[in-house]
Design an enzyme around this catalytic site. Structure first.
Site, PDB file in Angstrom:
ATOM      1  N   LYS A   1       1.842  24.619  -2.010  1.00  9.83           N
ATOM      2  CA  LYS A   1       0.488  24.076  -1.821  1.00  9.83           C
ATOM      3  C   LYS A   1       0.544  22.568  -1.987  1.00  9.83           C
ATOM      4  O   LYS A   1       0.100  22.003  -2.991  1.00  9.83           O
ATOM      5  CB  LYS A   1      -0.481  24.727  -2.807  1.00  9.83           C
ATOM      6  CG  LYS A   1      -0.641  26.229  -2.581  1.00  9.83           C
ATOM      7  CD  LYS A   1      -1.533  26.869  -3.624  1.00  9.83           C
ATOM      8  CE  LYS A   1      -1.636  28.368  -3.392  1.00  9.83           C
ATOM      9  NZ  LYS A   1      -2.458  29.030  -4.434  1.00  9.83           N
TER      10      LYS A   1
ATOM     11  N   GLU B   1       6.502  39.786  -4.230  1.00 10.10           N
ATOM     12  CA  GLU B   1       5.269  39.798  -5.017  1.00 10.10           C
ATOM     13  C   GLU B   1       4.860  41.221  -5.333  1.00 10.10           C
ATOM     14  O   GLU B   1       4.921  42.105  -4.478  1.00 10.10           O
ATOM     15  CB  GLU B   1       4.152  39.099  -4.231  1.00 10.10           C
ATOM     16  CG  GLU B   1       2.805  39.113  -4.920  1.00 10.10           C
ATOM     17  CD  GLU B   1       1.726  38.432  -4.100  1.00 10.10           C
ATOM     18  OE1 GLU B   1       0.613  38.978  -4.009  1.00 10.10           O
ATOM     19  OE2 GLU B   1       2.001  37.348  -3.538  1.00 10.10           O
TER      20      GLU B   1
ATOM     21  N   ARG C   1       0.812  -1.211   0.000  1.00  6.58           N
ATOM     22  CA  ARG C   1       0.000   0.000   0.000  1.00  6.58           C
ATOM     23  C   ARG C   1       0.849   1.267   0.000  1.00  6.58           C
ATOM     24  O   ARG C   1       0.516   2.246  -0.686  1.00  6.58           O
ATOM     25  CB  ARG C   1      -0.959  -0.016   1.196  1.00  6.58           C
ATOM     26  CG  ARG C   1      -1.888   1.207   1.301  1.00  6.58           C
ATOM     27  CD  ARG C   1      -2.506   1.620  -0.014  1.00  6.58           C
ATOM     28  NE  ARG C   1      -3.182   0.542  -0.723  1.00  6.58           N
ATOM     29  CZ  ARG C   1      -3.543   0.614  -1.989  1.00  6.58           C
ATOM     30  NH1 ARG C   1      -3.265   1.681  -2.715  1.00  6.58           N
ATOM     31  NH2 ARG C   1      -4.161  -0.405  -2.559  1.00  6.58           N
TER      32      ARG C   1
ATOM     33  N   ASP D   1       1.671  39.018  -9.799  1.00  3.80           N
ATOM     34  CA  ASP D   1       0.537  38.276  -9.267  1.00  3.80           C
ATOM     35  C   ASP D   1      -0.790  38.773  -9.808  1.00  3.80           C
ATOM     36  O   ASP D   1      -1.120  39.962  -9.706  1.00  3.80           O
ATOM     37  CB  ASP D   1       0.535  38.377  -7.737  1.00  3.80           C
ATOM     38  CG  ASP D   1      -0.504  37.471  -7.109  1.00  3.80           C
ATOM     39  OD1 ASP D   1      -0.443  36.249  -7.348  1.00  3.80           O
ATOM     40  OD2 ASP D   1      -1.386  37.981  -6.395  1.00  3.80           O
TER      41      ASP D   1
END
Length: 298
Positions: free
Chosen positions: A150, A215, A115, A237
């Site tokens: 993320k 940014e 697994r 951005d």
């Protein structure tokens, strides 16, 4: 559980610096502790002691395979006597019906390791497949596809490795290996110049040699960064295409540029054609479909 021995690191040369033997060892140990705990009682109770067998890794999807080297390490870490024959390499194009590897040895060890191997390879291959597909779309530009932070907690190592295997670029690995001054940093610091100057003072005072990215949300902020200097990369951005092209022209060769914010597969090419150096997409690691892979005894 026979989680044993150190193994020789394969993460040299072109592989990213975060792929260390220690990091992989710690990941495997923690993953086995989570999945097996005091024992795999299903296998221990049903498989006669000393029983041996073999199983093959079946590819049931088309895509880019990732996690092959990791799979071998998982099997060997659990039971060093397992024999693993790799039939494909990380980064290979695979199709339905391909066999990825054959593992031989103690049947209980194969079942206990199964697994973890599949969980890693399925997700890593899904990430590598998406990264490869999107990278192919922008090969006519200078832009390189880049991941973000993320990621899945405690699985970042494998997800970023998968992006690398798929042909993407790894952004900073974590908060400690690069400075990224986001909009909230700028706002809390009191502005562009305050954020950059404070950051450089801190790095100097603490003897830290880290790259700095900041940014920007509009052309005025880009101008402010160019006036202050003291950074290595400028993030553009959530800018529209016209604004992004103007920003790239303003920056020129002074700093690397990164486009970010809501970029999708549909808008990727248009963004790349704005002339940026990098395009970061959180979707590479947070919105992927795993490749269908299974392990079958034979």
């Amino acid at each position: 559980m026979r989680l044993c021995g150190s193994f020789k690191s394969l993460f040299l040369g072109m592989n990213p610096s975060y792929l260390t033997e220690e990091a992989i060892t710690n990941f495997i140990a923690a993953a086995f502790a989570e999945d097996i705990g005091p024992g795999d009682y299903s296998s221990l109770s049903s498989i006669p002691e000393g029983k041996t067998g073999q199983a093959k890794l079946l590819i049931k999807d088309d895509g880019i395979i990732a996690g092959v080297e990791l799979a071998e390490k998982i099997f060997k870490a659990f039971d060093s006597n397992l024999e693993v024959e790799l039939l494909i390499k990380d980064g290979d194009q695979v199709k339905y019906g391909d066999i990825g590897l054959i593992v031989k040895g103690a049947s209980a060890s194969i079942l206990s390791s199964e697994r973890l191997v599949l969980n890693c390879m399925q997700r890593m291959s899904g990430i590598a497949t998406l990264t490869h597909r999107l990278t192919e779309k922008i090969l006519h530009t200078k832009a390189r596809l880049m991941d973000t932070r993320k990621t899945t907690p405690n699985f970042r190592l494998m997800e970023k490795w998968a992006v690398h295997i798929g042909g993407g670029v790894n952004h900073r690995f974590a908060l400690y290996d690069m400075v990224m001054l986001k909009d909230n940093h700028v706002d809390f610091a009191g502005g562009i110049s305050q954020a950059i100057e404070s950051c450089n003072d801190y790095l100097k005072a603490n003897n830290l040699d880290l790259k700095i990215e900041i940014e920007t949300r509009n052309l005025d902020e880009v101008k402010q960064v160019l006036e202050v200097g003291g950074v290595d990369q400028i993030m553009l951005d959530n800018m529209d295409y016209a604004t992004m092209r103007e920003a790239v022209a303003m920056i020129g060769d002074r700093y690397k540029t990164e486009a970010s914010g809501g970029i999708t597969e549909e808008t990727l090419v248009d963004v790349a054609e704005c002339g940026v150096d990098y395009i970061s997409m959180g979707a590479l690691t947070h919105s992927v479909k795993s490749l269908d892979i299974s392990l079958k005894a034979f």
